[in-house]
Design an enzyme around this catalytic site. Sequence first.
Site: not given
Length: 331
Positions: A130, A155
């Site tokens: 990501s 995350y």
Amino acid sequence: MKILITGSAGFIGFHAAIALLSQGHEIIGIDNLNDYYDVNLKRGRLAEIKKHPQQENFQFIKMDIADRKEMESLFEQYKFDRVIHLAAQAGVRYSIENPHAYVDSNLIGFVNVLEGCRQQKTAHLLYASSSSVYGMNTKIPFSTEDRVDYPISLYAATKKSNELMAHTYSHLYDIPTTGLRFFTVYGPWGRPDMAYFSFTEKILKGETINIFNHGEMERDFTYIDDIVEGITRIMDCIPKKQSSEFSTAEAAYKIFNIGNNQPISLERFINAIEMATGKQAVRNNLPMQAGDVPRTFADVSELMEEVGFKPKTEIEVGIKQFVEWFQSYDK
């Protein structure tokens, strides 16, 4: 080829499955169909796959990647040629509320995938990383050569951990691994927790949209078709064993950015939705949210060099496609 797609009922996994079926591959898709967002949307994606002309080459198995025994059996039974690992607990802000979900899926689940690839000597593992790993980096555009040691959400920390774990397995067991740092993916069949989805829904209903950091945000929005094109090209671009300029540890390991290489202001983004819906947004300006970043910007030069491709869909084109799907799906 026989390909495993984890998270096949998810946004990117669904589109990847459609594209790879069209190329004639055999797809085994797994997903635990969790309720992080509307499960009916996930079931709808699976139903769309079943309409594909080559749907007989798709098999869906409901499975949790955190289940070690089931994952071991899966890899032993199918002996995949490629693994495209897209299953994960998504969302930056949700990681603040429910950290254990991220440990179970993004860390334990990823180890299970790596172990499956190790035991069965999978020829190439691609996995979703990501843009969030870049955190508050001030050097732009973000390059895969930049240090990413300071995540600002759990995350992001799990995604950086995935990259480290993959490098370890590549070095120790000669498993070719490629991490894909996705930059704000959007498009038809997208996730309801993403801004473009909720903004469209609220603008169509005449409801107020919350604009964080008072609109002072830029994102490298990347249309889903461009993401999938990147995945399918990289799938056969198997990294060779090499060391880096920082270490003598050799590993068949690679990281790519997949982003539009064109940061879009939040104002232009909202204008694109207004144009596509024909309705004006009602705005509510708020401060920055915890774990969020003000700007993302992908350097995709390595992607161009390796596979001759970079994302190119303009935000107005992509948003129009999404809104048309949304209005059709909503009905």
